[in-house]
Design an enzyme around this catalytic site. Structure first.
Site, PDB file in Angstrom:
ATOM      1  CB  CYS A 140      -0.951   0.010   1.190  1.00 10.55           C
ATOM      2  SG  CYS A 140      -2.305  -1.154   0.972  1.00 10.55           S
ATOM      3  N   PRO A 270       7.900  -6.183  -4.853  1.00 11.44           N
ATOM      4  CG  PRO A 270       6.416  -4.373  -5.043  1.00 11.44           C
ATOM      5  CD  PRO A 270       6.490  -5.815  -4.656  1.00 11.44           C
ATOM      6  CE1 TYR A 271       9.462   0.403  -3.056  1.00 13.68           C
ATOM      7  CE2 TYR A 271       7.354  -0.750  -3.114  1.00 13.68           C
ATOM      8  CZ  TYR A 271       8.130   0.374  -3.400  1.00 13.68           C
ATOM      9  OH  TYR A 271       7.570   1.442  -4.035  1.00 13.68           O
ATOM     10  CG  MET A 274       5.602  -2.591   3.122  1.00 16.94           C
ATOM     11  SD  MET A 274       6.046  -0.835   2.931  1.00 16.94           S
ATOM     12  CE  MET A 274       5.013  -0.105   4.195  1.00 16.94           C
ATOM     13  CG  HIS A 299      15.417  -0.321   6.746  1.00 20.33           C
ATOM     14  ND1 HIS A 299      16.054   0.897   6.611  1.00 20.33           N
ATOM     15  CD2 HIS A 299      14.180  -0.152   6.217  1.00 20.33           C
ATOM     16  CE1 HIS A 299      15.235   1.756   6.026  1.00 20.33           C
ATOM     17  NE2 HIS A 299      14.088   1.141   5.769  1.00 20.33           N
ATOM     18  CD  GLU A 322      11.834   4.481   4.498  1.00 24.39           C
ATOM     19  OE1 GLU A 322      12.781   3.852   5.005  1.00 24.39           O
ATOM     20  OE2 GLU A 322      10.699   3.978   4.308  1.00 24.39           O
ATOM     21  CE1 TYR A 387      14.132   5.133   0.905  1.00 26.47           C
ATOM     22  CE2 TYR A 387      14.673   3.593   2.656  1.00 26.47           C
ATOM     23  CZ  TYR A 387      13.849   3.990   1.624  1.00 26.47           C
ATOM     24  OH  TYR A 387      12.734   3.253   1.323  1.00 26.47           O
TER      25      TYR A 387
HETATM   26  N1  BES Z   1       9.100   1.560   3.521  1.00 14.07           N
HETATM   27  C1  BES Z   1      10.132   1.127   2.674  1.00 14.07           C
HETATM   28  C2  BES Z   1       9.642   0.599   1.359  1.00 14.07           C
HETATM   29  C3  BES Z   1       8.784   1.573   0.565  1.00 14.07           C
HETATM   30  C4  BES Z   1       9.079   2.916   0.521  1.00 14.07           C
HETATM   31  C5  BES Z   1       7.707   1.110  -0.130  1.00 14.07           C
HETATM   32  C6  BES Z   1       8.271   3.786  -0.210  1.00 14.07           C
HETATM   33  C7  BES Z   1       6.909   1.968  -0.858  1.00 14.07           C
HETATM   34  C8  BES Z   1       7.198   3.316  -0.897  1.00 14.07           C
HETATM   35  C9  BES Z   1      11.005   0.061   3.336  1.00 14.07           C
HETATM   36  O1  BES Z   1      11.173   0.253   4.696  1.00 14.07           O
HETATM   37  C10 BES Z   1      12.377   0.158   2.741  1.00 14.07           C
HETATM   38  O2  BES Z   1      12.972   1.184   2.866  1.00 14.07           O
HETATM   39  N2  BES Z   1      12.856  -0.908   2.113  1.00 14.07           N
HETATM   40  C11 BES Z   1      14.181  -0.949   1.527  1.00 14.07           C
HETATM   41  C12 BES Z   1      15.112  -1.757   2.376  1.00 14.07           C
HETATM   42  C13 BES Z   1      16.131  -1.036   3.103  1.00 14.07           C
HETATM   43  C14 BES Z   1      17.101  -1.874   3.868  1.00 14.07           C
HETATM   44  C15 BES Z   1      16.586   0.303   2.776  1.00 14.07           C
HETATM   45  C16 BES Z   1      14.078  -1.635   0.184  1.00 14.07           C
HETATM   46  O3  BES Z   1      12.983  -2.038  -0.193  1.00 14.07           O
HETATM   47  O4  BES Z   1      15.081  -1.780  -0.488  1.00 14.07           O
HETATM   48 ZN    ZN Z   2      12.341   1.944   5.157  1.00 12.28          ZN
END
Ligand code: BES
Ligand code: ZN
Length: 614
Positions: A140, A270-271, A274, A299, A322, A387
């Site tokens: 989402c 896709p990530y 989450m 994380h 982030e 980030y």
């Molecule tokens: N919340 C994010 C993923 C996200 C961000 C989904 C924006 C949709 C919109 C999640 O916490 C994240 O940052 N995942 C990273 C991993 C990380 C170790 C930096 C990723 O998916 O690579």
């Molecule tokens: Zn994150």
């Protein structure tokens, strides 16, 4: 207190959330695998937050099929307002009578998702690990919840949730399971019930269902995944998860959510991860058989404080989610592996930050810490910048006031905004206020150029990092740079004793050279070091990038193979971008072949990358 006419602070919702707040949501859905739909109803309890006695509730929707709507049990009038791209179609519900300030109404909406739903992916049995059953899961964040149910789709509104879900297969959601004697619905499906008693924003609504089993990875944690993958997933995560939780509890305060579980999804997730409450959703690419990608778990776990309890009030202040999470993730890693590791991870992050600034251009709006997202799709602004610029901002403040003092601020900040949403200005006010009685820290913080940090595009000042963990790999990269003129003979033993993350830094160094590696040397590197076949997909991915930059045609085939094996955007998007540079027909053909394998969000982003489509 918000009044009717104030502009909401989130520009990415069409809801009139300044007049109403959804305080509780009950989501009743049947998972219909054969139709690839969720069908059911959603009940919002709304509280009026305006003296103006608004008679209209406007909610976000995106390609939803809406049925009857009842307000306090009575059928109600509703209509769709004109769609506003990229935010969807506002749903207007008209109340019979006005509601006084703080008064409540219950709105019950019959809803079905459609095949244009961007939040859900439906997999056929053939697309799953053991190929036996279908699978579905949601994603989402940022603004896709509106394609599952009508809601105030903004991180500025938080509600408690009940989930009543029927499915023929096990179900996971972002609530705690209400374990009960199993109930079977008319269709023969089981009813799964969950409750989330901590208020959460819509983007943390999550649901997944498929043939999964669970194994413990700690006293308050399980991993759930396809039964044929359970043992390897358990092994990958069981050594670190509880250790990470204990560590961050000492840095912030105790974990409030009860359980911390991880769902390892099919490869099209896709990530990387989450941070859905109760169940972090994660890509199977972190299961690298070397426990080297568990920083993703550190994380997502850290989000249990930064993001899930203390939330950015709009995606313009995404760094609060982030940047803070990366900061906490690296504090966990420092406590476990030592301070040098925190710096090592920050060096990797700095490289990602530089790449993102280069990608957008150093004056681009999206390279600012606070971005202007009016009229924009937050997915388009997504990059390493919030980030890493966010991390660097907090690291800068930590260095400014000193670590012991900053350590005291951390729990204060997470207590002040617990269960709330905030913007960057509230962050600033809170830290200034906290250090007010400390003349020295206060002076430094008041002298800090806040506006520059918040609004200047491009790179922030580079801090001094401890390079002890990268020096060895920089030296190895130098030896490669000296080829073919030097007598350096690459051997498998060059990588002996290096962690996979150090190999990544080595490959990143190679990618930094202005003069790329020759195709022959790139090939030699792959062969001698066994890189393209690495079971660590991060390593395989970067090696393919090196090969493509070198123009080594022999990496095309393994690249297309990887693109059919993983749907994580972090790999898929750069691989397609570079593949089209060296062979666009192959890139297009590969996309055509695998587009149904990718999640709708990933498919859409790659289409934009390859065809510039909106
Ligand atoms: N919340 C994010 C993923 C996200 C961000 C989904 C924006 C949709 C919109 C999640 O916490 C994240 O940052 N995942 C990273 C991993 C990380 C170790 C930096 C990723 O998916 O690579
Ligand atoms: Zn994150």
């Amino acid at each position: 207190m918000a009044v009717a006419s104030t502009t909401p602070r989130d520009p990415n919702t069409l809801s009139n959330y300044n007049n109403w707040r959804s305080t509780h949501v009950t989501a009743n859905f049947d998972i219909l695998f054969d139709q690839k739909k969720l069908v059911g109803n959603v009940v919002h309890k709304f509280k009026s937050t305006t003296e103006a006695q608004s008679r209209e509730i406007i909610l976000d929707t995106s390609y939803l099929d809406i049925g009857d709507i009842k307000v306090d049990g009575q059928p109600s009038k509703w209509e769709f307002l004109p769609a506003v791209a990229p935010y969807g179609t506002p749903l207007k519900i008209v109340l019979d009578k006005p509601v006084e300030l703080n008064g409540t109404v219950e709105v019950d909406i019959a809803v079905k998702t459609t095949d244009k739903c961007t939040a859900l992916q439906w997999l056929t049995p053939a697309q799953t690990s053991n190929k036996k059953h279908p699978y579905m899961f949601s994603q989402c964040q940022a603004i896709h919840a509106r394609s599952i149910f009508p809601c105030q789709d903004t991180p500025d509104v938080k509600s408690t949730f009940d989930f009543n879900i029927t499915s023929p297969l096990p179900v996971m959601t972002s609530g705690l399971p209400i374990r009960q004697s199993s109930m079977t619905s008319q269709s023969g499906n089981k009813l799964y019930r969950f409750h989330q008693s901590v208020p959460i924003p819509s983007y943390l609504f999550a649901i997944a269902s498929g043939d999964v089993s669970e194994a413990p990875i700690g006293p308050r944690s399980v991993v759930a995944t396809s039964p044929d993958k359970l043992d390897e997933c358990k092994w990958e995560l069981e050594a670190d998860t509880e250790n990470f939780i204990n560590t961050i509890e000492k840095i912030v305060y105790p974990y409030v959510w009860g359980e911390y579980n991880v769902l390892i999804l099919p490869p099209s997730f896709p990530y990387g991860g989450m941070e859905n409450p109760i169940f972090t959703f994660a890509t199977p690419s972190i299961i690298s058989k070397d426990r080297e990608n568990v920083d993703v778990i550190a994380h997502e776990l850290a989000h249990s404080w930064s993001g899930n309890l203390v939330t950015n009030c709009s995606w313009e202040h995404f760094w609060l989610n982030e940047g803070w999470t990366v900061y906490l993730e690296r504090r966990i890693l420092a406590a476990v592996h030592g301070e040098a590791y925190r710096h090592f991870s920050s060096i990797i992050g700095w490289k990602a930050l530089k790449d993102s600034v280069e990608h957008f251009g150093e004056d681009h709006e999206f390279t600012k810490l606070i971005t202007d997202l009016k009229g924009k799709d937050p997915d388009d602004a997504f990059s390493s910048i919030p980030y890493e610029k966010g991390f660097n901002f907090l690291f800068h403040i930590e260095n400014l006031v000193g670590k012991p003092k900053f350590d005291k601020f951390i729990p204060h900040y997470f207590t002040t905004f617990k269960c709330k949403s905030l913007d960057s200005y509230e962050f600033k006010a809170t830290i200034l206020d906290f250090f007010q009685s400390d003349a020295e820290a206060s002076k430094l913080l008041n002298e800090l150029d806040w506006d520059k940090w918040f609004y200047a595009p491009g790179l922030p000042p580079k801090p001094v990092f401890d390079t002890s963990m990268v020096d060895v790999v920089y030296a190895l990269a130098k030896k490669w740079e000296s080829l073919p003129d030097s007598s350096f003979k690459p051997q498998a033993s060059d990588l002996e004793g290096l962690a996979a993350n150090q190999i990544l830094v080595f490959l990143e160094q190679i990618l930094l050279w202005e003069k790329p590696l020759t195709p022959e040397l790139s090939k030699l590197m792959g062969e001698v070091y066994g890189l393209s076949k690495s079971s660590n997909i991060e390593v395989a991915n970067l090696y393919l990038q090196v090969g493509m930059k070198a123009g080594d045609e022999s990496v095309i085939e393994p690249t297309t193979e990887l693109l059919g094996r993983i749907g994580r955007m972090k790999f898929v998007r750069p691989l397609f971008r570079n593949l089209q540079k060296i062979n666009r027909p192959v890139a297009l053909e590969t996309f055509e072949k695998y587009k149904d394998f990718y999640h709708p969000i990933c498919r859409g982003m790659v289409e934009k990358d390859l065809f510039g489509k909106k």
